[in-house]
Motif scaffolding. Sequence first.
Motif, PDB file in Angstrom:
ATOM      1  N   VAL A 134       0.836  -1.206   0.000  1.00 32.92           N
ATOM      2  CA  VAL A 134       0.000   0.000   0.000  1.00 32.92           C
ATOM      3  C   VAL A 134       0.872   1.258   0.000  1.00 32.92           C
ATOM      4  CG1 VAL A 134      -1.758   1.296   1.264  1.00 32.92           C
ATOM      5  CG2 VAL A 134      -1.870  -1.210   1.174  1.00 32.92           C
ATOM      6  N   THR A 135       1.858   1.305   0.886  1.00 34.56           N
ATOM      7  CA  THR A 135       2.726   2.489   0.944  1.00 34.56           C
ATOM      8  C   THR A 135       3.634   2.569  -0.291  1.00 34.56           C
ATOM      9  OG1 THR A 135       4.351   1.235   2.261  1.00 34.56           O
ATOM     10  CG2 THR A 135       2.736   2.564   3.462  1.00 34.56           C
ATOM     11  N   HIS A 136       3.926   1.418  -0.900  1.00 32.35           N
ATOM     12  CA  HIS A 136       4.747   1.418  -2.120  1.00 32.35           C
ATOM     13  C   HIS A 136       4.008   2.133  -3.246  1.00 32.35           C
ATOM     14  CE1 HIS A 136       6.856  -0.387  -5.666  1.00 32.35           C
ATOM     15  NE2 HIS A 136       7.895  -0.221  -4.887  1.00 32.35           N
ATOM     16  N   ARG A 137       2.697   1.875  -3.350  1.00 33.42           N
ATOM     17  CA  ARG A 137       1.896   2.545  -4.388  1.00 33.42           C
ATOM     18  C   ARG A 137       1.819   4.043  -4.123  1.00 33.42           C
ATOM     19  NH1 ARG A 137      -3.299   4.073  -5.592  1.00 33.42           N
ATOM     20  NH2 ARG A 137      -3.988   3.642  -7.728  1.00 33.42           N
ATOM     21  N   TYR A 138       1.657   4.432  -2.855  1.00 34.93           N
ATOM     22  CA  TYR A 138       1.609   5.853  -2.519  1.00 34.93           C
ATOM     23  C   TYR A 138       2.965   6.528  -2.771  1.00 34.93           C
ATOM     24  CZ  TYR A 138       1.253  10.128   0.232  1.00 34.93           C
ATOM     25  OH  TYR A 138       1.275  11.442   0.639  1.00 34.93           O
ATOM     26  N   ALA A 139       4.046   5.829  -2.435  1.00 34.31           N
ATOM     27  CA  ALA A 139       5.385   6.372  -2.669  1.00 34.31           C
ATOM     28  C   ALA A 139       5.622   6.602  -4.156  1.00 34.31           C
ATOM     29  CB  ALA A 139       6.443   5.431  -2.099  1.00 34.31           C
ATOM     30  N   TYR A 140       5.111   5.679  -4.962  1.00 29.05           N
ATOM     31  CA  TYR A 140       5.279   5.838  -6.418  1.00 29.05           C
ATOM     32  C   TYR A 140       4.506   7.063  -6.918  1.00 29.05           C
ATOM     33  CZ  TYR A 140       5.508   4.713 -11.380  1.00 29.05           C
ATOM     34  OH  TYR A 140       5.727   4.767 -12.725  1.00 29.05           O
ATOM     35  N   LYS A 141       3.361   7.325  -6.341  1.00 28.24           N
ATOM     36  CA  LYS A 141       2.590   8.528  -6.707  1.00 28.24           C
ATOM     37  C   LYS A 141       3.379   9.787  -6.366  1.00 28.24           C
ATOM     38  CE  LYS A 141      -1.761  10.931  -5.732  1.00 28.24           C
ATOM     39  NZ  LYS A 141      -3.008  10.928  -4.910  1.00 28.24           N
ATOM     40  N   CYS A 142       4.012   9.800  -5.181  1.00 29.18           N
ATOM     41  CA  CYS A 142       4.844  10.953  -4.794  1.00 29.18           C
ATOM     42  C   CYS A 142       6.046  11.090  -5.733  1.00 29.18           C
ATOM     43  CB  CYS A 142       5.339  10.781  -3.355  1.00 29.18           C
ATOM     44  SG  CYS A 142       4.032  10.828  -2.118  1.00 29.18           S
ATOM     45  N   LEU A 143       6.599   9.973  -6.130  1.00 26.56           N
ATOM     46  CA  LEU A 143       7.732   9.968  -7.062  1.00 26.56           C
ATOM     47  C   LEU A 143       7.354  10.645  -8.375  1.00 26.56           C
ATOM     48  CD1 LEU A 143      10.572   8.616  -8.033  1.00 26.56           C
ATOM     49  CD2 LEU A 143       9.094   6.844  -8.940  1.00 26.56           C
ATOM     50  N   LEU A 144       6.168  10.313  -8.892  1.00 28.44           N
ATOM     51  CA  LEU A 144       5.734  10.894 -10.163  1.00 28.44           C
ATOM     52  C   LEU A 144       5.589  12.409 -10.049  1.00 28.44           C
ATOM     53  CD1 LEU A 144       3.061   8.250 -11.276  1.00 28.44           C
ATOM     54  CD2 LEU A 144       5.434   8.491 -12.058  1.00 28.44           C
ATOM     55  N   GLU A 145       5.078  12.879  -8.923  1.00 26.06           N
ATOM     56  CA  GLU A 145       4.940  14.323  -8.713  1.00 26.06           C
ATOM     57  C   GLU A 145       6.315  14.993  -8.636  1.00 26.06           C
ATOM     58  OE1 GLU A 145       2.318  16.385  -8.662  1.00 26.06           O
ATOM     59  OE2 GLU A 145       1.116  14.660  -9.305  1.00 26.06           O
ATOM     60  N   MET A 146       7.246  14.330  -7.981  1.00 28.32           N
ATOM     61  CA  MET A 146       8.587  14.896  -7.844  1.00 28.32           C
ATOM     62  C   MET A 146       9.281  14.991  -9.208  1.00 28.32           C
ATOM     63  SD  MET A 146      11.345  14.002  -4.885  1.00 28.32           S
ATOM     64  CE  MET A 146      10.320  14.737  -3.610  1.00 28.32           C
ATOM     65  N   ARG A 147       9.153  13.926 -10.020  1.00 27.96           N
ATOM     66  CA  ARG A 147       9.744  13.955 -11.364  1.00 27.96           C
ATOM     67  C   ARG A 147       9.080  15.016 -12.233  1.00 27.96           C
ATOM     68  NH1 ARG A 147       9.992   7.438 -12.569  1.00 27.96           N
ATOM     69  NH2 ARG A 147      11.956   6.995 -11.475  1.00 27.96           N
ATOM     70  N   LYS A 148       7.769  15.189 -12.066  1.00 33.15           N
ATOM     71  CA  LYS A 148       7.047  16.199 -12.834  1.00 33.15           C
ATOM     72  C   LYS A 148       7.567  17.598 -12.519  1.00 33.15           C
ATOM     73  CE  LYS A 148       2.302  17.698 -13.841  1.00 33.15           C
ATOM     74  NZ  LYS A 148       0.876  17.498 -13.489  1.00 33.15           N
ATOM     75  N   SER A 149       8.077  17.768 -11.296  1.00 32.97           N
ATOM     76  CA  SER A 149       8.612  19.070 -10.876  1.00 32.97           C
ATOM     77  C   SER A 149      10.085  19.243 -11.261  1.00 32.97           C
ATOM     78  CB  SER A 149       8.453  19.236  -9.363  1.00 32.97           C
ATOM     79  OG  SER A 149       7.095  19.161  -8.997  1.00 32.97           O
ATOM     80  N   GLY A 150      10.663  18.221 -11.906  1.00 33.15           N
ATOM     81  CA  GLY A 150      12.027  18.347 -12.386  1.00 33.15           C
ATOM     82  C   GLY A 150      13.090  17.768 -11.480  1.00 33.15           C
ATOM     83  N   VAL A 151      12.695  17.014 -10.457  1.00 36.55           N
ATOM     84  CA  VAL A 151      13.660  16.407  -9.543  1.00 36.55           C
ATOM     85  C   VAL A 151      13.901  14.961  -9.972  1.00 36.55           C
ATOM     86  CG1 VAL A 151      14.150  15.736  -7.159  1.00 36.55           C
ATOM     87  CG2 VAL A 151      12.938  17.872  -7.638  1.00 36.55           C
ATOM     88  N   ALA A 152      15.176  14.574 -10.152  1.00 34.79           N
ATOM     89  CA  ALA A 152      15.511  13.191 -10.505  1.00 34.79           C
ATOM     90  C   ALA A 152      15.320  12.310  -9.283  1.00 34.79           C
ATOM     91  CB  ALA A 152      16.954  13.110 -11.000  1.00 34.79           C
ATOM     92  N   ALA A 153      14.451  11.316  -9.400  1.00 37.30           N
ATOM     93  CA  ALA A 153      14.103  10.483  -8.252  1.00 37.30           C
ATOM     94  C   ALA A 153      13.916   9.038  -8.685  1.00 37.30           C
ATOM     95  CB  ALA A 153      12.828  11.004  -7.594  1.00 37.30           C
TER      96      ALA A 153
END
Length: 572
Positions: A493-512
């Motif tokens: 469950v937290t892995h799926r949420y972490a992946y959602k946060c990852l996508l937002e971070m990459r969208k903002s230009g941060v390599a993650a």
Amino acid sequence: MHSRQKKIYISRTIVLRYHWNTDDADGADLHGFFLILLGFGRMHSKKIRANPPNPRHPRSNGIQNHSTQSIYIWGLTCLFCEKKHLFLKFYKKVSESYYICRLKNSNKTYCTKFIVSLNRYHEKMSKPGIPTGTRDFSPEQVEKRNYIFDTIRRVFQKYGFRPIETPAMEQLSTLMGKYGEEGDKLLFKILHNGDKLKDAVGYLAEGNDANPATLLSEKGLRYDLTVPFARYVVSHQNEIKFPFKRYQIQPVWRGDAPQRGRYREFYQCDADVIGSNSLLYEADLIRIYDEVFTQFGLKVVIKINNRKILFGMAEAAGIPNKFMEMTTALDKLDKIGWDGVQKELAERGIGGGAISVIQKILQVDSLAGLKKYAGLSASLEKGIEELEKFYDYFDLQPAMNEVKFDITLARGLSYYTGCIMEVKAVDVPTMGSVGGGGRYDDLTGVFGLKNISGVGISFGADRIYDCLQSLSLFPKESTAGNVKVLFVSFDDVTHRYAYKCLLEMRKSGVAAEIYPEPARLQKQMKYANDRKIPFVALIGGEEMISEIMTLRNMESGGQERVNLETAIRKLK
């Protein structure tokens, strides 16, 4: 009994016993018996051994001839094959090794060289390799190399140079005759393929009088970037605005004997100006060297000379027709010393009197001291004048590295006609040059565009890499990678949420990145350490509910709880 006998005992591994009669000339040929090692199954190379024949042993079949030898091979998985046309290259190797053993005819050797040859071949078959003089590069090495390329590229652009690229292969007619006698020998030629190769081989097989090298190949890998650049200028002369300033960062290939700092495939980083005779550009190019190596933190000495001075030396010695032979020998001065150069000059047909004049002039260590010989040759006088003009521009601002006149500097490439330069690392004296260049007055003339002068320099990126590595001069950030944060989770469950946060971070230009599954925390943290990722975002059930992650600094060990927006601002 027949002079050749063979027995094959097949078990879990194959045992091979093979006899041949060394008194029989045909016995030196492996005619009906050809061993091919294909790498099937397991190999126990440590069990390989060779034993002498034992005439008293029942399995020797009563062979008493002292010149008959036996080979026992254990631990190799082999294939017995009657088709000797297969693996022809290895067949020759086996034959050569066999001949060596036969000629020695010693029970002490037990045909060891034959065994070693088989073993080495099996190792090559079982483990793929790369051609000698080439290398693979790990991600860390590539990041360090990119640091070198990016630094050089920024300085090139700062001085107004623009990038081009040319093909890896060129016509041999473009390459041949531009690099001097030694350089032409090091060109990699590309064999014809298909029907063209078949026709060429057939033509030679018929006994026709032709040069096999020219008949079998008409293309070659580029030896440097300067000659392809001259060809590019001629091909695109109607599109280019002169003076044309270009830089080029691409690999080149040379058939040198590989050693430390010398490879068969390596990168050059070139900057050239074509379409101007101004010595201002020589001053600019030397400043590029000075600035780049200062940024690397690598102390260098930049040597400068003029080919007109060298030609004037040949004129003063009475050997203007031997100019290329003289410079080819002088170019080896650092490697073989004056005694070696003197010997090579003599071998190239240069007399003792001329060698004495050359030696006398080579002892000069300044332009002022050279002027007393100016009256001996108009070329010598012109070369001195050009160097004085160069210094007139260059001395307007002091350099960070030493720039000095060196009359022994020759640069073996035959297309240089004016100022020549070479760079050596002070703290790695065994490395050889890490850069070099010079002026070429009519290189485009051989391609049909006359009276276009150019000047350029080249950085030896691979040697620079070796210098920076040996002196620990690579900055820490050059190997840190571009990933700023690794997301760590604890369940699906937290892995799926972490992946959602990852996508937002990459969208903002941060390599993650995110670890691919919610594994043990220790395993995920180790991955971040191994990858040198500076931050880890820990997301458990509490962090998911509150939308507040734990951001840990992997270097200091400190951590703080922040929301996604704050984490993005910190990592940008």
